[in-house]
Design a protein around this motif. Structure first.
Motif, PDB file in Angstrom:
ATOM      1  N   UNK A  25      19.260   8.351  12.896  1.00 50.61           N
ATOM      2  CA  UNK A  25      18.207   7.351  12.945  1.00 50.61           C
ATOM      3  C   UNK A  25      18.550   6.280  13.977  1.00 50.61           C
ATOM      4  N   UNK A  26      17.551   5.505  14.321  1.00 48.15           N
ATOM      5  CA  UNK A  26      17.731   4.467  15.324  1.00 48.15           C
ATOM      6  C   UNK A  26      16.840   4.746  16.514  1.00 48.15           C
ATOM      7  N   UNK A  27      17.161   4.081  17.606  1.00 47.93           N
ATOM      8  CA  UNK A  27      16.377   4.245  18.829  1.00 47.93           C
ATOM      9  C   UNK A  27      16.929   5.441  19.594  1.00 47.93           C
ATOM     10  N   UNK A  28      16.301   6.587  19.358  1.00 45.87           N
ATOM     11  CA  UNK A  28      16.774   7.858  19.913  1.00 45.87           C
ATOM     12  C   UNK A  28      15.764   8.392  20.901  1.00 45.87           C
ATOM     13  N   UNK A  29      16.237   8.685  22.104  1.00 52.11           N
ATOM     14  CA  UNK A  29      15.363   9.339  23.087  1.00 52.11           C
ATOM     15  C   UNK A  29      15.390  10.846  22.887  1.00 52.11           C
ATOM     16  N   UNK A  30      16.604  11.379  22.732  1.00 57.09           N
ATOM     17  CA  UNK A  30      16.733  12.819  22.505  1.00 57.09           C
ATOM     18  C   UNK A  30      18.086  13.112  21.867  1.00 57.09           C
ATOM     19  N   UNK A  31      18.173  14.272  21.267  1.00 59.68           N
ATOM     20  CA  UNK A  31      19.436  14.745  20.686  1.00 59.68           C
ATOM     21  C   UNK A  31      19.802  16.053  21.372  1.00 59.68           C
ATOM     22  N   UNK A  32      20.935  16.071  22.043  1.00 60.11           N
ATOM     23  CA  UNK A  32      21.344  17.260  22.779  1.00 60.11           C
ATOM     24  C   UNK A  32      21.916  18.332  21.868  1.00 60.11           C
ATOM     25  N   UNK A  33      22.681  17.910  20.874  1.00 62.65           N
ATOM     26  CA  UNK A  33      23.293  18.851  19.939  1.00 62.65           C
ATOM     27  C   UNK A  33      23.747  18.089  18.704  1.00 62.65           C
ATOM     28  N   UNK A  34      23.848  18.812  17.607  1.00 65.27           N
ATOM     29  CA  UNK A  34      24.412  18.233  16.391  1.00 65.27           C
ATOM     30  C   UNK A  34      25.443  19.186  15.851  1.00 65.27           C
ATOM     31  N   UNK A  35      26.472  18.615  15.277  1.00 63.17           N
ATOM     32  CA  UNK A  35      27.650  19.363  14.868  1.00 63.17           C
ATOM     33  C   UNK A  35      28.004  19.051  13.410  1.00 63.17           C
ATOM     34  N   UNK A  36      28.653  20.020  12.772  1.00 64.42           N
ATOM     35  CA  UNK A  36      29.349  19.788  11.519  1.00 64.42           C
ATOM     36  C   UNK A  36      30.829  20.066  11.749  1.00 64.42           C
ATOM     37  N   UNK A  37      31.634  19.093  11.422  1.00 61.06           N
ATOM     38  CA  UNK A  37      33.081  19.217  11.435  1.00 61.06           C
ATOM     39  C   UNK A  37      33.570  19.101   9.989  1.00 61.06           C
ATOM     40  N   UNK A  38      34.819  19.499   9.788  1.00 65.69           N
ATOM     41  CA  UNK A  38      35.439  19.260   8.485  1.00 65.69           C
ATOM     42  C   UNK A  38      36.921  18.966   8.662  1.00 65.69           C
ATOM     43  N   UNK A  39      37.434  18.231   7.703  1.00 57.96           N
ATOM     44  CA  UNK A  39      38.860  17.908   7.714  1.00 57.96           C
ATOM     45  C   UNK A  39      39.409  18.042   6.307  1.00 57.96           C
ATOM     46  N   UNK A  40      40.280  19.017   6.146  1.00 57.14           N
ATOM     47  CA  UNK A  40      40.930  19.235   4.865  1.00 57.14           C
ATOM     48  C   UNK A  40      42.172  18.352   4.772  1.00 57.14           C
ATOM     49  N   UNK A  41      42.630  18.067   3.567  1.00 54.18           N
ATOM     50  CA  UNK A  41      43.821  17.224   3.415  1.00 54.18           C
ATOM     51  C   UNK A  41      45.016  17.770   4.192  1.00 54.18           C
ATOM     52  N   UNK A  42      45.626  16.918   4.999  1.00 52.57           N
ATOM     53  CA  UNK A  42      46.803  17.314   5.744  1.00 52.57           C
ATOM     54  C   UNK A  42      46.540  18.179   6.962  1.00 52.57           C
ATOM     55  N   UNK A  43      45.266  18.381   7.289  1.00 52.52           N
ATOM     56  CA  UNK A  43      44.930  19.234   8.423  1.00 52.52           C
ATOM     57  C   UNK A  43      44.113  18.463   9.452  1.00 52.52           C
ATOM     58  N   UNK A  92      36.479  17.117   3.750  1.00 53.65           N
ATOM     59  CA  UNK A  92      35.438  16.140   4.057  1.00 53.65           C
ATOM     60  C   UNK A  92      34.666  16.687   5.252  1.00 53.65           C
ATOM     61  N   UNK A  93      33.370  16.778   5.097  1.00 55.04           N
ATOM     62  CA  UNK A  93      32.503  17.307   6.142  1.00 55.04           C
ATOM     63  C   UNK A  93      31.824  16.149   6.871  1.00 55.04           C
ATOM     64  N   UNK A  94      31.903  16.204   8.192  1.00 56.54           N
ATOM     65  CA  UNK A  94      31.352  15.156   9.035  1.00 56.54           C
ATOM     66  C   UNK A  94      30.254  15.725   9.923  1.00 56.54           C
ATOM     67  N   UNK A  95      29.217  14.955  10.089  1.00 57.20           N
ATOM     68  CA  UNK A  95      28.152  15.278  11.022  1.00 57.20           C
ATOM     69  C   UNK A  95      28.353  14.444  12.290  1.00 57.20           C
ATOM     70  N   UNK A  96      28.103  15.060  13.431  1.00 58.91           N
ATOM     71  CA  UNK A  96      28.167  14.338  14.701  1.00 58.91           C
ATOM     72  C   UNK A  96      26.947  14.683  15.530  1.00 58.91           C
ATOM     73  N   UNK A  97      26.396  13.676  16.162  1.00 58.97           N
ATOM     74  CA  UNK A  97      25.265  13.892  17.038  1.00 58.97           C
ATOM     75  C   UNK A  97      25.597  13.499  18.466  1.00 58.97           C
TER      76      UNK A  97
END
Length: 120
Positions: A25-43, A92-97
């Motif tokens: 959300x916010x003032x967005x002109x376009x989104x080139x790609x979106x990602x899901x990352x994850x980080x497990x404990x100790x990794x 923990x799953x993270x979204x990145x745009x």
């Protein structure tokens, strides 16, 4: 200002399913790609899935055939459908745009993360 917010994490038994959602959300002109990352404990954080503005997708080998990333371009949202979950998917799953703001700036915007716990 652009922000990304995830939702949908939780506790599930092995073999079960969860659906994660992410909204930009916010003032967005376009989104080139979106990602899901994850980080497990100790990794280290790892890339799980990506979807481009054109709808192309890619997955880490460990989730191929089990996870599906999809998007709604009109709503600036992306989802991650996770099936046949395994304890090793716990993270923990993270979204990145990759976003172009209304001012024409290229931004990498991360969400705060959502915890997925898979019990055996």
């Amino acid at each position: 200002q652009v922000q990304v917010v995830e939702s949908g994490g939780g506790l599930v038994q092995a073999g079960g399913s969860l659906r994660l959602s992410c909204a930009a959300s916010g003032t967005i002109f376009s989104i080139n790609a979106m990602y899901w990352y994850r980080q497990a404990p100790g990794k280290q954080r790892e890339l799980v899935a990506v979807i481009t503005s054109g709808g192309r997708t890619n997955y880490v080998d460990s989730v191929k055939g089990r996870f599906t990333i999809s998007k709604d371009g009109a709503k600036n949202t992306v989802s991650l459908q996770m099936n046949s979950l395994k304890p090793e998917d716990t993270a923990v799953y993270y979204c990145k745009g990759d976003v172009v703001s209304g001012l024409g700036r290229f931004l990498e915007v991360w969400g705060q993360g959502t915890l997925v716990t898979v019990s055996s």
